[in-house]
Design a protein around this motif. Structure first.
Motif, PDB file in Angstrom:
ATOM      1  N   TYR A  94       3.389   8.559   6.485  1.00 37.40           N
ATOM      2  CA  TYR A  94       4.727   9.011   6.863  1.00 37.40           C
ATOM      3  C   TYR A  94       5.182  10.270   6.126  1.00 37.40           C
ATOM      4  O   TYR A  94       6.294  10.752   6.346  1.00 37.40           O
ATOM      5  N   GLY A  95       4.311  10.823   5.276  1.00 38.65           N
ATOM      6  CA  GLY A  95       4.616  12.085   4.623  1.00 38.65           C
ATOM      7  C   GLY A  95       5.766  12.031   3.645  1.00 38.65           C
ATOM      8  O   GLY A  95       6.518  13.005   3.502  1.00 38.65           O
ATOM      9  N   ASP A 110       0.835  -1.201   0.000  1.00 36.56           N
ATOM     10  CA  ASP A 110       0.000   0.000   0.000  1.00 36.56           C
ATOM     11  C   ASP A 110       0.872   1.255   0.000  1.00 36.56           C
ATOM     12  O   ASP A 110       0.984   1.960   1.001  1.00 36.56           O
ATOM     13  N   PRO A 111       1.490   1.550  -1.136  1.00 38.15           N
ATOM     14  CA  PRO A 111       2.361   2.734  -1.208  1.00 38.15           C
ATOM     15  C   PRO A 111       1.612   4.033  -0.915  1.00 38.15           C
ATOM     16  O   PRO A 111       2.156   4.932  -0.259  1.00 38.15           O
ATOM     17  N   GLU A 112       0.368   4.127  -1.364  1.00 37.84           N
ATOM     18  CA  GLU A 112      -0.411   5.351  -1.134  1.00 37.84           C
ATOM     19  C   GLU A 112      -0.651   5.570   0.364  1.00 37.84           C
ATOM     20  O   GLU A 112      -0.501   6.681   0.883  1.00 37.84           O
ATOM     21  N   GLY A 113      -1.015   4.503   1.047  1.00 39.18           N
ATOM     22  CA  GLY A 113      -1.260   4.604   2.480  1.00 39.18           C
ATOM     23  C   GLY A 113       0.005   4.946   3.250  1.00 39.18           C
ATOM     24  O   GLY A 113      -0.015   5.751   4.193  1.00 39.18           O
ATOM     25  N   MET A 141       9.461   3.984   8.457  1.00 40.40           N
ATOM     26  CA  MET A 141       8.919   3.779   9.800  1.00 40.40           C
ATOM     27  C   MET A 141       9.867   4.185  10.918  1.00 40.40           C
ATOM     28  O   MET A 141       9.461   4.323  12.072  1.00 40.40           O
ATOM     29  N   VAL A 142      11.137   4.378  10.593  1.00 41.10           N
ATOM     30  CA  VAL A 142      12.145   4.755  11.594  1.00 41.10           C
ATOM     31  C   VAL A 142      12.702   6.126  11.233  1.00 41.10           C
ATOM     32  O   VAL A 142      13.099   6.371  10.093  1.00 41.10           O
ATOM     33  N   ASP A 143      12.735   7.022  12.215  1.00 41.86           N
ATOM     34  CA  ASP A 143      13.256   8.375  12.017  1.00 41.86           C
ATOM     35  C   ASP A 143      14.755   8.285  11.704  1.00 41.86           C
ATOM     36  O   ASP A 143      15.578   8.045  12.589  1.00 41.86           O
ATOM     37  N   GLN A 144      15.091   8.507  10.444  1.00 39.59           N
ATOM     38  CA  GLN A 144      16.474   8.319  10.010  1.00 39.59           C
ATOM     39  C   GLN A 144      17.414   9.388  10.563  1.00 39.59           C
ATOM     40  O   GLN A 144      18.591   9.116  10.823  1.00 39.59           O
ATOM     41  N   THR A 145      16.888  10.597  10.770  1.00 33.86           N
ATOM     42  CA  THR A 145      17.722  11.657  11.357  1.00 33.86           C
ATOM     43  C   THR A 145      18.075  11.321  12.799  1.00 33.86           C
ATOM     44  O   THR A 145      19.235  11.432  13.216  1.00 33.86           O
ATOM     45  N   ALA A 146      17.057  10.886  13.566  1.00 29.61           N
ATOM     46  CA  ALA A 146      17.297  10.507  14.962  1.00 29.61           C
ATOM     47  C   ALA A 146      18.234   9.303  15.045  1.00 29.61           C
ATOM     48  O   ALA A 146      19.087   9.229  15.946  1.00 29.61           O
TER      49      ALA A 146
END
Length: 269
Positions: free
Chosen positions: A88-89, A80-83, A104-109
């Motif tokens: 996740y914006g 579900d790419p649209e979902g 799903m994981v904050d890459q910056t953090a």
């Protein structure tokens, strides 16, 4: 009008792909669902493996002897790419180079954590480092404080809320134990604060401490660089009832004994 959810067929049964809850719901029986986190993550965009019972249409229940089939489930970005884009914006045009972990994981953090930066919890206006190597929340710029040691607050973890709720001294920046069996008034210099478990505060540090893969369970817990502790009202701690009971017990012990009681308890001649 709500968007129709994509359908994934698993061994002849249709399941709705629900990225909001990260689960799969049986189309004809929505109460029957399978969480993404009950599957084995293959990593590196390869999807997940589900040990599936065609009879139960789910992961087999405990002590079940039903036959199971290993089923490989594609990643959510493929199902579900649209979902996933909406949740996740991340623009759909970027999905060619993205997998579930990337979204799903904050890459910056994550990058900051791997560079050595510790997560910070703001407690009543003072920053604390989440220092799991020292088993504590360590107050910034206060080397005289004992801080908040996790092994000393185990009894203050509230399972149903998934939070620690502890008495805290804002002046000393420390956890401060309270004797509920003798307290007769609400402490004036103590407040009650709440914050998540170590697995949420620093999942990478928790994994390292317990010998797990550094990236284990990050999709489920994610990770953040900053947290703010909540403040809990004293009336929600049970202290009011403890004070009332302690005062009542104190009054009983101070009540003058009757003449008969004195005679009965006096020395035998």
């Amino acid at each position: 009008m709500e968007r129709a959810l994509p359908i994934l067929e698993i061994e002849g049964t249709d399941f709705l792909v629900d990225v909001k809850k990260l689960e799969f719901k049986e189309k004809e029986n929505p109460k029957n669902s399978i969480s993404l986190f009950d599957m084995r993550d293959l990593g590196k965009g390869r999807g997940y493996v589900l040990e599936y019972s065609p009879q139960e249409k789910n992961i087999p229940s405990l002590f079940s002897s039903t036959m199971t089939v290993s089923v490989t489930i594609p990643e959510m970005v493929a199902l579900d790419p649209e979902g996933m884009s909406e949740k996740y914006g991340v623009p759909l045009e970027m999905f060619a180079t993205k997998n579930d972990f990337d979204l799903m994981v904050d890459q910056t953090a994550l990058k900051e954590r791997f560079s050595g930066l510790l997560p910070i919890v703001d407690i009543a206006g003072h920053p604390f480092y989440v220092d799991l190597r020292m088993d504590m929340l360590r107050p910034k710029d206060d080397f005289l404080s004992n801080g908040i040691v996790f092994s000393k607050i185990e009894d203050y973890y509230v399972d149903e809320k998934e939070l620690y709720s502890i008495p805290y001294n804002p002046k000393s920046h420390e956890f401060q134990e309270i004797d509920f069996s003798s307290i007769t008034e609400i402490p004036q210099d103590i407040i009650v604060v709440s914050f998540p478990h170590e697995t949420i505060l620093d999942p990478v540090g928790y994994n390292r401490k317990h010998g797990l893969d550094e990236l284990a369970n990050l999709k489920q817990t994610n990770l953040k660089s900053h947290f703010k502790a909540g403040q809990v009202s004293w009336k929600d701690t049970g202290i009011v009832e403890a004070i009332r009971e302690n005062k009542a017990n104190s009054l009983k012990s101070e009540t003058p004994k009757s003449v008969d009681q004195v005679k009965r308890r006096g020395p035998k001649l």
